[in-house]
Design a protein around this motif. Structure first.
Motif, PDB file in Angstrom:
ATOM      1  N   PHE A  56      32.843  32.427  43.950  1.00  0.00           N
ATOM      2  CA  PHE A  56      32.019  32.793  42.795  1.00  0.00           C
ATOM      3  C   PHE A  56      30.676  32.078  42.827  1.00  0.00           C
ATOM      4  O   PHE A  56      29.628  32.702  42.644  1.00  0.00           O
ATOM      5  N   GLY A  57      30.733  30.776  43.094  1.00  0.00           N
ATOM      6  CA  GLY A  57      29.491  30.008  43.160  1.00  0.00           C
ATOM      7  C   GLY A  57      28.546  30.555  44.221  1.00  0.00           C
ATOM      8  O   GLY A  57      27.347  30.735  43.986  1.00  0.00           O
ATOM      9  N   LEU A  58      29.118  30.855  45.390  1.00  0.00           N
ATOM     10  CA  LEU A  58      28.282  31.369  46.487  1.00  0.00           C
ATOM     11  C   LEU A  58      27.717  32.740  46.118  1.00  0.00           C
ATOM     12  O   LEU A  58      26.552  33.040  46.400  1.00  0.00           O
TER      13      LEU A  58
ATOM     14  N   THR B  13      55.578  23.498  47.750  1.00  0.00           N
ATOM     15  CA  THR B  13      54.535  24.331  48.326  1.00  0.00           C
ATOM     16  C   THR B  13      53.206  23.599  48.120  1.00  0.00           C
ATOM     17  O   THR B  13      53.126  22.631  47.362  1.00  0.00           O
TER      18      THR B  13
ATOM     19  N   PHE C 219      50.672  24.577  46.531  1.00  0.00           N
ATOM     20  CA  PHE C 219      50.253  24.693  45.141  1.00  0.00           C
ATOM     21  C   PHE C 219      50.917  23.614  44.292  1.00  0.00           C
ATOM     22  O   PHE C 219      50.286  22.986  43.441  1.00  0.00           O
TER      23      PHE C 219
ATOM     24  N   VAL D 249      27.058  33.920  43.090  1.00  0.00           N
ATOM     25  CA  VAL D 249      25.969  33.775  42.114  1.00  0.00           C
ATOM     26  C   VAL D 249      24.690  33.349  42.816  1.00  0.00           C
ATOM     27  O   VAL D 249      23.612  33.886  42.548  1.00  0.00           O
TER      28      VAL D 249
ATOM     29  N   ILE E  20      36.366  27.061  36.916  1.00  0.00           N
ATOM     30  CA  ILE E  20      35.843  27.435  38.232  1.00  0.00           C
ATOM     31  C   ILE E  20      35.591  26.198  39.087  1.00  0.00           C
ATOM     32  O   ILE E  20      35.937  26.167  40.268  1.00  0.00           O
TER      33      ILE E  20
ATOM     34  N   ALA F 297      38.986  24.685  40.161  1.00  0.00           N
ATOM     35  CA  ALA F 297      39.624  25.559  41.144  1.00  0.00           C
ATOM     36  C   ALA F 297      38.933  25.427  42.494  1.00  0.00           C
ATOM     37  O   ALA F 297      39.592  25.340  43.534  1.00  0.00           O
ATOM     38  N   SER F 298      37.594  25.384  42.489  1.00  0.00           N
ATOM     39  CA  SER F 298      36.867  25.204  43.757  1.00  0.00           C
ATOM     40  C   SER F 298      37.232  23.875  44.390  1.00  0.00           C
ATOM     41  O   SER F 298      37.436  23.793  45.612  1.00  0.00           O
TER      42      SER F 298
ATOM     43  N   PHE G  80      47.856  31.616  43.828  1.00  0.00           N
ATOM     44  CA  PHE G  80      46.879  30.620  43.367  1.00  0.00           C
ATOM     45  C   PHE G  80      45.863  30.285  44.447  1.00  0.00           C
ATOM     46  O   PHE G  80      44.719  29.996  44.145  1.00  0.00           O
ATOM     47  N   ARG G  81      46.300  30.343  45.704  1.00  0.00           N
ATOM     48  CA  ARG G  81      45.352  30.083  46.774  1.00  0.00           C
ATOM     49  C   ARG G  81      44.221  31.105  46.731  1.00  0.00           C
ATOM     50  O   ARG G  81      43.042  30.755  46.854  1.00  0.00           O
TER      51      ARG G  81
ATOM     52  N   TYR H  95      43.240  23.287  50.357  1.00  0.00           N
ATOM     53  CA  TYR H  95      43.515  24.467  51.183  1.00  0.00           C
ATOM     54  C   TYR H  95      42.543  24.629  52.345  1.00  0.00           C
ATOM     55  O   TYR H  95      42.934  25.013  53.439  1.00  0.00           O
TER      56      TYR H  95
ATOM     57  N   PHE I  23      41.940  30.292  43.777  1.00  0.00           N
ATOM     58  CA  PHE I  23      41.051  29.161  44.043  1.00  0.00           C
ATOM     59  C   PHE I  23      39.922  29.569  44.990  1.00  0.00           C
ATOM     60  O   PHE I  23      38.776  29.170  44.828  1.00  0.00           O
ATOM     61  N   LEU I  24      40.296  30.406  45.981  1.00  0.00           N
ATOM     62  CA  LEU I  24      39.275  30.870  46.925  1.00  0.00           C
ATOM     63  C   LEU I  24      38.226  31.700  46.194  1.00  0.00           C
ATOM     64  O   LEU I  24      37.017  31.543  46.403  1.00  0.00           O
TER      65      LEU I  24
ATOM     66  N   TYR J 194      40.593  24.096  45.967  1.00  0.00           N
ATOM     67  CA  TYR J 194      40.537  24.867  47.214  1.00  0.00           C
ATOM     68  C   TYR J 194      39.941  24.029  48.340  1.00  0.00           C
ATOM     69  O   TYR J 194      40.496  23.955  49.433  1.00  0.00           O
TER      70      TYR J 194
ATOM     71  N   ALA K 210      37.375  31.496  43.092  1.00  0.00           N
ATOM     72  CA  ALA K 210      36.534  30.609  42.287  1.00  0.00           C
ATOM     73  C   ALA K 210      35.457  29.961  43.159  1.00  0.00           C
ATOM     74  O   ALA K 210      34.298  29.855  42.758  1.00  0.00           O
ATOM     75  N   THR K 211      35.855  29.567  44.373  1.00  0.00           N
ATOM     76  CA  THR K 211      34.881  28.942  45.272  1.00  0.00           C
ATOM     77  C   THR K 211      33.806  29.941  45.663  1.00  0.00           C
ATOM     78  O   THR K 211      32.617  29.618  45.716  1.00  0.00           O
TER      79      THR K 211
ATOM     80  N   PHE L   2      53.799  32.409  44.426  1.00  0.00           N
ATOM     81  CA  PHE L   2      52.971  31.659  43.469  1.00  0.00           C
ATOM     82  C   PHE L   2      51.859  30.926  44.198  1.00  0.00           C
ATOM     83  O   PHE L   2      50.696  30.959  43.807  1.00  0.00           O
ATOM     84  N   ASN L   3      52.266  30.280  45.289  1.00  0.00           N
ATOM     85  CA  ASN L   3      51.308  29.517  46.086  1.00  0.00           C
ATOM     86  C   ASN L   3      50.211  30.423  46.640  1.00  0.00           C
ATOM     87  O   ASN L   3      49.026  30.119  46.544  1.00  0.00           O
TER      88      ASN L   3
ATOM     89  N   LEU M 102      23.165  25.101  44.846  1.00  0.00           N
ATOM     90  CA  LEU M 102      23.180  25.559  43.447  1.00  0.00           C
ATOM     91  C   LEU M 102      22.740  24.443  42.503  1.00  0.00           C
ATOM     92  O   LEU M 102      22.060  24.688  41.512  1.00  0.00           O
TER      93      LEU M 102
ATOM     94  N   LEU N 297      27.246  25.049  48.047  1.00  0.00           N
ATOM     95  CA  LEU N 297      27.466  24.814  46.614  1.00  0.00           C
ATOM     96  C   LEU N 297      26.444  23.823  46.073  1.00  0.00           C
ATOM     97  O   LEU N 297      25.968  23.952  44.947  1.00  0.00           O
TER      98      LEU N 297
END
Lengths: 292, 314
Positions: free
Chosen positions: A33-35, B207, B209, A37, B108, B111-112, A23-24, B119, A27-28, B115, A30-31, A19-20, B135, B132
């Motif tokens: 995605f911005g770059l 964990t 998460f 775009v 988004i 989530a960013s 999701f990691r 992480y 999340f990565l 992260y 998603a991060t 799961f961890n 942007l 970022l």
């Protein structure tokens, strides 16, 4: 005797661990995605605008013929705008910041000014356009001039400069001030010769950020009645003028492919201007920033 | 004797110095007053905005009834005889675009933020965060161009029924524009949660998460909500993206595939046209601007309230 059965623990942990990991990665993604775009955006603009982006494009006047059109008047107009916004917003912004940080007592008025500044930062830019239209364009009868636009934009970016300058002034350590007072300096002498020089990198960085906001802004200028198309340069701050974002807006809203490509080339000019400003900001920060 | 002389001359020197300083002394008193005046400019700006909007809106309401403005279902100001001034279609347009933007930006952005805060290594964070923020620094007219010439054509390939001007494309692009705002502010909120709390949860066998979702997220909730509310306010006030890609037909429908007009886009449309000073249409932009201002003001107050009221102190 083993009290903990390793394989059982691992088995029990397994879904949670995967799961961890799942999701990691999410999340990565998603991060990234911005770059991504940002990459697509820049690629689109450069690939579309490059055919039109040359030295001639910078020198030509706007034209109905896309082959001969250029950004000369708009580029010079943007520089005129900066020439008004930079001194006005810096004087007002830094003055306010010095007052709030050095002179103001902690009372209701100060709190009110502070809250007011943070609320002003949240007002949509187009509402500043309505203010400028009523006060500068009509009441002061400045028309759609460099001065009217410059003053409106100065008010718009004021909160940015105030907040940045306040932080810069606050980060100057007390010891410097005390040393200055100890040598017999007055309060204003201390501020002018000790606090401000120490705070100047932060103030300038904030100022340049504010300036880049001002030259990229379109909406309030449309409300002020700036022309989308102008074939001559302003001679003084009281003359009508246009700026890069207005010219880009004009080209973008035309349906023909050629004008869209021109818009991309215009955007390239604007982004290069912004890049230059931000490079200067970074250089100033790296060159003069000291940690106390 | 000698001693007296010396004392005398020093006293002289001091009094001389004092006299010289006196000119500077009044300057020393003048400075705070001058600085106070510059500080007043920001207050005057707010007063100016409020008074401008109120006076011109009152003039508008002497010609169009406030009941019609708030309840009529059509916004059709450019007709001399059948003009209709109902703000609802414009508000609908704004809310549609804002809703889409939030649907894109909140997942988004958060989530960013998770992260970057939970992480990523310090090094990755130092590289990604400034990119970022680029942007967020791109002028909105550039996003408008991007929405019209890139996002709309792609969406029209996927959804053939989509009109050239629609709510979906500018909504998505505004969402992209406000991602850095949510990501950056939420990341600040999460980073300010002390490490000891994280370590406690990790020590109990969570964990990463689980730490992020069950410990950090709830602790940073006020900051995250404030960032979302500020982003909503930003989306409501966004002008150029919706003007370029949203169209100019105010309609009272929740269909996102059709051409719309937002409050901001209407103000731009009127400003661009040849509307005479003093006409009802001219005053209508102030009434619309007032509505817009109230919307964003409420949002900003909510954001301030949330971040003050629900802040966890460590």
């Amino acid at each position: 005797m083993k009290l903990i059965d390793h394989s059982r623990v691992l088995n029990h942990m397994k879904p949670r661990v995967s799961f961890n990991i799942f999701f990691r990665s999410l999340f990565l993604l998603a991060t990234l995605f911005g770059l991504l775009v940002l990459g697509i955006l820049l690629y689109r603009i450069i690939s579309q605008g490059l055919p039109y982006f040359n030295f001639q494009f910078l020198q030509n006047l706007p034209s109905r013929n896309p082959e001969q059109a250029g950004v000369y008047t708009a580029l010079i107009g943007s520089i005129w705008l900066m020439a008004v916004v930079a001194p006005v917003s810096l004087i007002l912004g830094v003055g306010t910041a010095i007052f709030l940080e050095e002179y103001a007592k902690k009372n209701a008025i100060t709190t009110f000014i502070q809250i007011n500044i943070s609320n002003l930062a949240g007002v949509p830019s187009i509402v500043f356009g309505l203010l400028g239209l009523t006060v500068f364009v009509r009441a002061f009868a400045l028309g759609s001039s460099v001065l009217a636009a410059g003053l409106t934009m100065s008010l718009l970016v004021l909160p940015v400069i105030i907040v940045a300058s306040q932080e810069a002034i606050r980060s100057v350590p007390k010891e410097l001030r005390h040393a200055s007072y100890g040598l017999g300096a007055t309060k204003w002498q201390t501020i002018l010769r000790v606090v401000l020089p120490a705070a100047i990198p932060g103030i300038l960085t904030g100022g340049i950020l504010a300036l880049s906001r001002a030259i990229g802004e379109t909406a309030p200028l449309v409300v002020l009645g700036l022309p989308l198309f102008l074939a001559f340069l302003p001679r003084s701050v009281f003359d009508i003028f246009t700026v890069l974002p207005m010219q880009i807006f004009n080209w973008t809203s035309r349906p023909q492919e050629e004008f869209q490509a021109l818009a991309a080339a215009g955007i390239m000019v604007l982004l290069i201007l912004l890049l230059l400003l931000n490079t200067i900001a970074v250089l100033i920060r790296n060159r003069y920033q000291r940690r106390y | 004797m000698g001693d007296e002389n010396v004392n005398h001359s020093i006293q002289d020197l001091i009094s001389k110095k004092f006299k010289k300083k006196r000119a500077g002394f009044s300057f020393e008193r003048l400075v705070p007053i001058l600085l106070f005046i510059t500080a007043l400019i920001s207050v005057l700006t707010t007063i100016g905005i409020v008074l401008t909007l109120i006076f011109e809106t009152i003039t508008f309401f002497t010609r169009v009834s406030i009941v019609e403005f708030l309840t009529a279902k059509k916004w059709f100001p450019f007709s001399e005889t059948h003009g209709s001034y109902g703000i609802l279609p414009l508000v609908t347009g704004t809310l549609k675009v804002t809703g889409i933007a939030i649907l894109v930006a909140v997942p988004i952005g958060i989530a960013s933020a998770i992260y970057l805060s939970e992480y990523a290594t310090e090094k990755t964070k130092k590289i990604i965060k400034p990119i970022l923020e680029v942007l967020a620094g791109i002028p909105t007219i550039v996003y408008g161009y991007f929405a019209l010439t890139f996002v709309t054509p792609i969406l029209r390939n996927v959804m053939p029924g989509l009109e050239i001007f629609n709510a979906l494309s500018p909504g998505i692009v505004i969402g992209i524009m406000i991602i850095p705002m949510i990501a950056s502010l939420s990341e600040d909120a999460m980073s300010s949660v002390p490490n000891s709390i994280r370590e406690g949860a990790l020590g109990l066998g969570s964990t990463k998460f689980e730490v992020a979702f069950k410990v950090v997220l709830p602790s940073a909730l006020s900051g995250i909500i404030a960032s979302i509310v500020l982003a909503v306010s930003r989306a409501i006030g966004e002008t150029m993206i919706v003007t370029v890609a949203g169209g100019s037909t105010p309609t009272l429908t929740w269909d996102v595939t059709r051409s719309i007009q937002t409050m901001t886009a209407y103000i731009v449309q009127v400003s661009q046209g040849d509307v005479g000073y003093g006409t009802t249409v001219y005053y209508s932009i102030y009434a619309v601007g007032m509505t817009l201002f109230l919307f964003t003001l409420i949002m900003n107050f909510i954001a301030q309230f949330v971040s003050r009221r629900f802040r966890e102190e460590y």
